[in-house]
Motif scaffolding. Structure first.
Motif, short mmCIF file in Angstrom:
data_model
loop_
_atom_site.label_atom_id
_atom_site.label_comp_id
_atom_site.label_asym_id
_atom_site.label_seq_id
_atom_site.Cartn_x
_atom_site.Cartn_y
_atom_site.Cartn_z
N VAL A 195 39.10 -0.45 -85.28
CA VAL A 195 38.00 0.23 -84.75
C VAL A 195 37.33 0.97 -85.98
O VAL A 195 36.16 0.92 -85.99
N GLU A 196 38.01 1.55 -86.89
CA GLU A 196 37.30 2.35 -87.81
C GLU A 196 36.95 1.32 -88.80
O GLU A 196 35.34 1.49 -89.37
N SER A 197 37.37 0.41 -89.23
CA SER A 197 36.96 -0.55 -90.18
C SER A 197 35.61 -1.38 -89.54
O SER A 197 34.62 -1.75 -90.30
N ALA A 198 35.51 -1.70 -88.29
CA ALA A 198 34.34 -2.21 -87.68
C ALA A 198 33.25 -1.28 -87.40
O ALA A 198 32.30 -1.62 -86.78
N SER A 230 45.22 -11.09 -77.66
CA SER A 230 44.24 -10.99 -78.67
C SER A 230 43.46 -12.17 -79.13
O SER A 230 42.26 -12.37 -79.16
N PHE A 231 44.19 -13.29 -79.11
CA PHE A 231 43.70 -14.41 -79.18
C PHE A 231 42.61 -14.74 -78.12
O PHE A 231 41.37 -15.18 -78.34
N GLN A 232 43.06 -14.67 -76.76
CA GLN A 232 42.13 -14.86 -75.78
C GLN A 232 40.82 -13.82 -75.79
O GLN A 232 39.70 -14.33 -75.46
N ALA A 233 41.08 -12.65 -76.16
CA ALA A 233 39.76 -11.69 -76.30
C ALA A 233 38.93 -12.52 -77.49
O ALA A 233 37.75 -12.23 -77.35
N GLU A 234 39.30 -12.93 -78.56
CA GLU A 234 38.40 -13.55 -79.53
C GLU A 234 37.66 -14.69 -78.86
O GLU A 234 36.64 -14.97 -79.33
N ILE A 242 37.50 -3.89 -78.12
CA ILE A 242 37.21 -3.77 -79.50
C ILE A 242 36.66 -5.26 -79.90
O ILE A 242 35.97 -5.04 -80.71
N ALA A 243 37.34 -6.40 -79.60
CA ALA A 243 37.08 -7.60 -80.15
C ALA A 243 35.60 -8.12 -79.93
O ALA A 243 34.91 -8.29 -80.73
N SER A 289 47.82 -9.75 -83.13
CA SER A 289 46.66 -9.21 -84.09
C SER A 289 45.48 -10.05 -84.05
O SER A 289 45.51 -11.13 -83.46
N LEU A 290 44.58 -9.57 -84.51
CA LEU A 290 43.30 -9.97 -84.29
C LEU A 290 42.96 -10.78 -85.75
O LEU A 290 43.65 -10.61 -86.73
N SER A 291 42.07 -11.78 -85.85
CA SER A 291 42.02 -12.62 -86.94
C SER A 291 41.26 -11.77 -88.01
O SER A 291 40.87 -12.52 -89.32
N PHE A 292 40.22 -11.11 -87.61
CA PHE A 292 39.49 -10.35 -88.52
C PHE A 292 40.09 -8.86 -88.78
O PHE A 292 40.95 -8.45 -88.31
#
Length: 506
Positions: A83-86, A408-412, A12-13, A56-59
């Motif tokens: 997912v929906e917003s992106a 989540s942080f690592q993914a970003e 997702i990220a 959570s993700l930063s965006f």
């Protein structure tokens, strides 16, 4: 074009970053919905043991978390919202599995074989990204007689939907994070539950672990400028970077058998006092519940009523080794048999395989499984491997977290690095990059040297962070802010490059 395998947090990220850049991509997901582990894991009590504001993700749109440590349902709802917003759903092929992928050097492409609802197909892409992480392939120990069990038997990550446990006799093998969440949820419903423990775990008390976020705090998070971002950073510091320095070995410390430094020893005393207070009326449980290794030497767990639950009449903590599984239960080394209707393997995942199990073949016909043989996978920044051009494996070896933070942080961070590579390649007309072996060798020297200073390489301690040779291979030895800097801007000078594509003109 980028092919991403897996629609969990990492997929997702990265998908969101590629969509923002306008880079074409396809995500293949073997299940019927997004979410990865939060879609698959459905055991009672499933949730985060990292504060969800840090998870959570930063965006994306801000999510109104109901608790500081939320349950699986809220995490999945949040990811669905991202997912929906992106606009990612249109890029995802569900019920589609990557069967194999091979690098076509003449075409500078990955040729992937997919199995989906309409059968088998081939997809060619310039880049291939594994976003399956480390915790996706269940590990079930080989125990004599397991196939003879006549009740319901499964790994905790495969918990059957709607499984009735009321009035049942349950056997749970393992005492990790999953069981600490699971046991308090079922203890009052079952007839009996036997928990088979190999070694005790250190657990930190978290006041308010299950409490809802009070209205005043919710208002601040929703309306006060910068408050939510500050709060998220605070969670990363308290549970991550601020902790790592306390896990360094002090060569002058006189008691390495119980701790690695004075602060670590204080943590030991605090957690020991907590265990003794929780079990004051059950002294028989203390020897079973008090670890003999330094705190944080294995993944630290968060208490959510674990010790209180162990005292309940329906619960038995078994520390005798398992001899065999029989048709109606489990037999331990002392010859005692405990009957069970349900057998749960809460025994973790196969961390040594990661992306190697996807059937990936790089240059010269060499597979990733061959490259990572001998239970010792390695990758530069946990992402790239020499001999596998234009391939990235997210949350690969050495990039998960042992001291705090979140996936989540690592993914970003890793999404930033991957897109940095793609943007530079597009701007410079480079169609393929392959990591130089010397870059990986130098990275691994620094990686191993740093781990030698940290608690996870403490002698005489077994943990899934280490392989069978004793080398720590799964977790990051540096602070989150260090890794953020390492991955912020890729240096293509660390790669062999091909310039077959004409440079992009401005």
């Amino acid at each position: 074009h980028v092919l991403i395998v897996g629609a969990g947090v990492c997929g997702i990220a990265l998908g969101a970053s590629l969509a923002e850049l306008g880079v074409p991509f396809t995500i293949v997901e073997k299940t019927t919905e997004i979410g990865g582990t939060w879609n698959v894991n459905r055991y009672p009590g499933c949730g985060v043991d990292t504060p969800n504001h840090a998870y959570s993700l930063s965006f994306g749109p801000r999510y109104l978390w109901p608790r500081y440590f939320s349950r699986r349902e809220d995490i999945l709802t949040y990811l669905l919202q991202v997912v929906e917003s992106a606009g990612l759903r249109q890029h995802i092929r569900f019920s589609t599995r990557l069967m194999s992928a091979r690098w076509d050097d003449s075409a500078r492409q990955w040729v992937s074989r997919l199995q989906g609802p309409d059968g088998e197909s081939e997809l060619r892409s310039r880049f291939l990204v594994s976003a399956i992480g480390q915790l996706s392939d269940p590990s079930i120990p080989r125990i004599e007689g397991a196939a003879d069990f006549t009740g319901v038997r499964f790994h905790s990550s495969k918990w059957p939907e709607g499984l009735p446990v009321d009035g049942k006799r349950v056997a749970v093998i393992g005492t990790g994070a999953t069981v600490m969440q699971l046991l308090p949820e079922i203890a009052d419903r079952v007839k009996s539950v036997a928990v088979y423990q190999r070694s005790p775990q250190w657990s930190r008390p978290i006041p308010g672990y299950s409490d809802p976020i009070e209205p005043g705090a919710q208002w601040l998070l929703a309306h006060a400028p910068y408050y939510a971002a500050w709060f998220r950073f605070n969670m990363f510091w308290r549970y991550g970077d601020g902790l790592l320095k306390t896990l360094k070995k002090d060569p002058e410390w006189l008691h390495p058998e119980r701790a690695v430094n004075a602060i670590n020893d204080r943590h030991r005393r605090e957690m020991t006092d907590f265990i003794l207070s929780e079990l004051a009326d059950r002294p028989d449980l203390v020897p079973k519940c008090l670890p003999d290794y330094p705190p944080y030497g294995k993944r630290i767990l968060l208490d959510n009523g674990w010790f209180r639950t162990l005292k309940k009449p329906s619960v038995e903590l078994v520390t005798e080794p398992i001899r065999r599984i029989v048709s109606n239960g489990v037999e331990t080394a002392d010859g005692k048999r405990r009957e069970a209707d349900i057998l749960v393997f809460a025994t973790g995942f196969k961390l040594g395989e990661m992306a190697a199990r996807l059937g990936i073949t790089g240059l010269g016909g060499r597979t990733l499984a061959q490259t990572w043989a001998d239970d010792n996978p390695s990758a530069y920044l946990g992402l790239t491997v020499p001999g596998f051009p234009n391939f990235f494996g997210m949350i690969g070896p050495g990039s998960s977290l042992g001291h705090g933070g979140s996936i989540s942080f690592q993914a970003e961070c890793q999404s930033r690095y991957i897109t940095s590579c793609l943007v530079q390649m597009a701007e410079r007309g480079i169609d393929a990059i392959d990591l130089r072996p010397a870059v990986l060798d130098d990275f691994l020297r620094r990686f191993d040297a740093e781990h030698e200073t940290l608690i996870w390489s403490h002698p005489g301690m077994s943990t899934y962070y280490r392989n069978r040779h004793g080398r720590v291979f799964t977790v990051l030895p540096w602070r989150l802010v260090d890794y953020w800097q390492m991955t912020h801007d890729a240096d293509l000078g660390e790669y062999d490059t091909s310039r077959a594509v004409a440079a992009v003109s401005s």
